[in-house]
Each structure stands twice: as structure tokens, then as C-alpha cells.
Design a protein around this motif. Structure first.
Motif, mmCIF file in Angstrom:
data_model
loop_
_atom_site.group_PDB
_atom_site.id
_atom_site.type_symbol
_atom_site.label_atom_id
_atom_site.label_comp_id
_atom_site.label_asym_id
_atom_site.label_seq_id
_atom_site.Cartn_x
_atom_site.Cartn_y
_atom_site.Cartn_z
ATOM 1 N N TRP A 135 -8.861 -22.050 13.959
ATOM 2 C CA TRP A 135 -10.130 -22.642 14.365
ATOM 3 C C TRP A 135 -10.899 -21.645 15.216
ATOM 4 O O TRP A 135 -10.330 -20.967 16.076
ATOM 5 N N GLU A 136 -12.198 -21.564 14.983
ATOM 6 C CA GLU A 136 -13.084 -20.718 15.784
ATOM 7 C C GLU A 136 -13.309 -21.354 17.154
ATOM 8 O O GLU A 136 -13.113 -22.566 17.324
ATOM 9 N N LYS A 137 -13.753 -20.558 18.115
ATOM 10 C CA LYS A 137 -14.121 -21.071 19.430
ATOM 11 C C LYS A 137 -15.191 -22.153 19.263
ATOM 12 O O LYS A 137 -16.092 -22.014 18.434
ATOM 13 N N ASP A 138 -15.058 -23.231 19.998
ATOM 14 C CA ASP A 138 -15.970 -24.387 20.006
ATOM 15 C C ASP A 138 -15.852 -25.281 18.773
ATOM 16 O O ASP A 138 -16.549 -26.283 18.678
ATOM 17 N N GLU A 139 -14.980 -24.951 17.817
ATOM 18 C CA GLU A 139 -14.821 -25.787 16.628
ATOM 19 C C GLU A 139 -14.026 -27.043 16.992
ATOM 20 O O GLU A 139 -12.982 -26.981 17.641
ATOM 21 N N TRP A 140 -14.528 -28.191 16.589
ATOM 22 C CA TRP A 140 -13.850 -29.460 16.829
ATOM 23 C C TRP A 140 -12.648 -29.577 15.898
ATOM 24 O O TRP A 140 -12.732 -29.216 14.725
ATOM 25 N N HIS A 141 -11.533 -30.104 16.424
ATOM 26 C CA HIS A 141 -10.329 -30.233 15.607
ATOM 27 C C HIS A 141 -9.343 -31.223 16.211
ATOM 28 O O HIS A 141 -9.450 -31.582 17.383
ATOM 29 N N GLU A 142 -8.390 -31.637 15.379
ATOM 30 C CA GLU A 142 -7.353 -32.590 15.781
ATOM 31 C C GLU A 142 -6.092 -32.297 14.978
ATOM 32 O O GLU A 142 -6.166 -31.854 13.836
ATOM 33 N N THR A 143 -4.936 -32.547 15.575
ATOM 34 C CA THR A 143 -3.646 -32.411 14.897
ATOM 35 C C THR A 143 -2.851 -33.681 15.173
ATOM 36 O O THR A 143 -2.819 -34.159 16.309
ATOM 37 N N LYS A 144 -2.214 -34.229 14.132
ATOM 38 C CA LYS A 144 -1.367 -35.405 14.343
ATOM 39 C C LYS A 144 -0.216 -35.389 13.363
ATOM 40 O O LYS A 144 -0.229 -34.665 12.363
ATOM 41 N N THR A 145 0.814 -36.172 13.683
ATOM 42 C CA THR A 145 1.997 -36.240 12.831
ATOM 43 C C THR A 145 2.585 -37.638 12.863
ATOM 44 O O THR A 145 2.505 -38.332 13.882
ATOM 45 N N ASN A 146 3.153 -38.040 11.751
ATOM 46 C CA ASN A 146 3.864 -39.316 11.688
ATOM 47 C C ASN A 146 5.348 -39.134 11.979
ATOM 48 O O ASN A 146 6.001 -40.021 12.493
ATOM 49 N N THR A 147 5.880 -37.952 11.649
ATOM 50 C CA THR A 147 7.326 -37.727 11.702
ATOM 51 C C THR A 147 7.775 -36.715 12.749
ATOM 52 O O THR A 147 8.957 -36.587 13.002
ATOM 53 N N GLY A 148 6.854 -35.975 13.343
ATOM 54 C CA GLY A 148 7.184 -34.947 14.321
ATOM 55 C C GLY A 148 6.802 -33.572 13.815
ATOM 56 O O GLY A 148 6.820 -33.318 12.611
ATOM 57 N N LEU A 149 6.451 -32.694 14.744
ATOM 58 C CA LEU A 149 5.962 -31.368 14.381
ATOM 59 C C LEU A 149 6.153 -30.437 15.565
ATOM 60 O O LEU A 149 5.941 -30.825 16.711
ATOM 61 N N THR A 150 6.581 -29.218 15.290
ATOM 62 C CA THR A 150 6.680 -28.179 16.311
ATOM 63 C C THR A 150 5.803 -27.016 15.856
ATOM 64 O O THR A 150 5.864 -26.617 14.692
ATOM 65 N N ALA A 151 4.995 -26.505 16.775
ATOM 66 C CA ALA A 151 4.069 -25.431 16.406
ATOM 67 C C ALA A 151 3.919 -24.431 17.540
ATOM 68 O O ALA A 151 4.004 -24.780 18.711
ATOM 69 N N ILE A 152 3.692 -23.183 17.164
ATOM 70 C CA ILE A 152 3.301 -22.148 18.104
ATOM 71 C C ILE A 152 1.778 -22.121 18.115
ATOM 72 O O ILE A 152 1.140 -22.166 17.053
ATOM 73 N N VAL A 153 1.197 -22.066 19.290
ATOM 74 C CA VAL A 153 -0.266 -22.012 19.427
ATOM 75 C C VAL A 153 -0.632 -20.688 20.092
ATOM 76 O O VAL A 153 -0.074 -20.335 21.128
ATOM 77 N N ILE A 154 -1.542 -19.960 19.463
ATOM 78 C CA ILE A 154 -2.042 -18.704 20.017
ATOM 79 C C ILE A 154 -3.535 -18.848 20.226
ATOM 80 O O ILE A 154 -4.262 -19.199 19.291
ATOM 81 N N GLU A 155 -3.984 -18.590 21.456
ATOM 82 C CA GLU A 155 -5.408 -18.636 21.790
ATOM 83 C C GLU A 155 -5.795 -17.295 22.381
ATOM 84 O O GLU A 155 -5.144 -16.807 23.293
ATOM 85 N N SER A 156 -6.849 -16.701 21.832
ATOM 86 C CA SER A 156 -7.336 -15.422 22.330
ATOM 87 C C SER A 156 -8.762 -15.212 21.847
ATOM 88 O O SER A 156 -9.126 -15.673 20.766
#
Length: 126
Positions: free
Chosen positions: A84-105
Motif C-alpha cells: 500500500w502507498e502512503k495515505d492509501e486506505w486499507h484493512e486486513t482481516k481473517t476468519n482463521t488466523g494470520l501471521t504477517a511481517i509488516v515493513i513500513e518505510s
């Protein structure tokens, strides 16, 4: 919102130093970066918000759904990465579970390393 993949099939065999493994490159940045691991339990959600900087969500376990500024969800799973670009609206959801690495720069150039994912599964979730 762009979708990439970092699966084993996208990697390169490394044999230098008598090594034997596959490396799927993800990102390179010259500017500072915030890197974290996010754990969403069953029915977890990262609410709809604007990205404070360019952001890469790397799914390392589980599956879920993401949406950008359009009101349609796309399924994501282990091996997918979402940008996602800076200022882009977004959402993440899961029904069963999720593990993620997040990188912001301020300087993310994922497309130099990971191939774009050819097809995303869209879902009309509410």
C-alpha cells in the motif's frame, strides 16, 4: 494496492559458502524502516485506516482478506505480499488466523525483487 508473491518458487537457489537453500528476496531500502510481526487470532482485524508510510504486508502463516480503497476484499494466504502507498486506505482481516511481517518505510521498492502476483481472488465479504 498491489499484490506480490515471495513463495519458494519465486526464489533463487543459494550455494555460496557451501550453502544449500532457496532465498526469495523481498525488499531493499536505504532509508530507515520499521519492521514488525503481526499476529491476528481467529476473527482478528486491522481496522480500515490510512497507511502512515508505504507499507508491505507479508503473509507468513494463515490466510485472510485485504481491501484497499475499493470496497472489495481479496483473499491472501501464506506466500502473498500486499503493498500500500502512503495515505492509501486499507484493512486486513481473517476468519482463521494470520501471521504477517509488516515493513513500513518511506522508500519501499518491492517490485525490484518480488514478481507481481498474476491473479487475486476477489470476495464480496461484508
Amino acid at each position: 494496492m498491489e499484490f506480490y508473491e515471495f513463495s519458494k518458487d519465486c526464489g533463487k537457489k543459494i550455494s555460496k559458502f557451501n550453502s544449500d537453500f532457496i532465498m526469495s528476496r523481498i525488499i531493499q531500502t536505504d532509508k530507515s524502516a520499521h519492521i514488525g510481526c503481526m499476529y491476528l487470532d481467529k476473527n482478528g482485524i486491522v481496522g480500515y485506516h490510512q497507511a502512515v508510510a508505504p507499507q508491505l504486508l507479508i503473509i507468513v502463516h494463515g490466510e485472510g482478506y485485504v481491501k484497499g480503497e475499493k470496497d472489495e476484499y481479496c483473499k491472501v494466504q501464506t506466500g502473498d505480499a500486499v503493498y500500500w502507498e502512503k495515505d492509501e486506505w486499507h484493512e486486513t482481516k481473517t476468519n482463521t488466523g494470520l501471521t504477517a511481517i509488516v515493513i513500513e518505510s518511506e522508500e519501499l521498492t518491492s517490485s525490484l525483487f518480488m514478481p507481481l502476483k498474476k491473479q487475486m481472488i476477489k470476495d464480496n465479504l461484508s
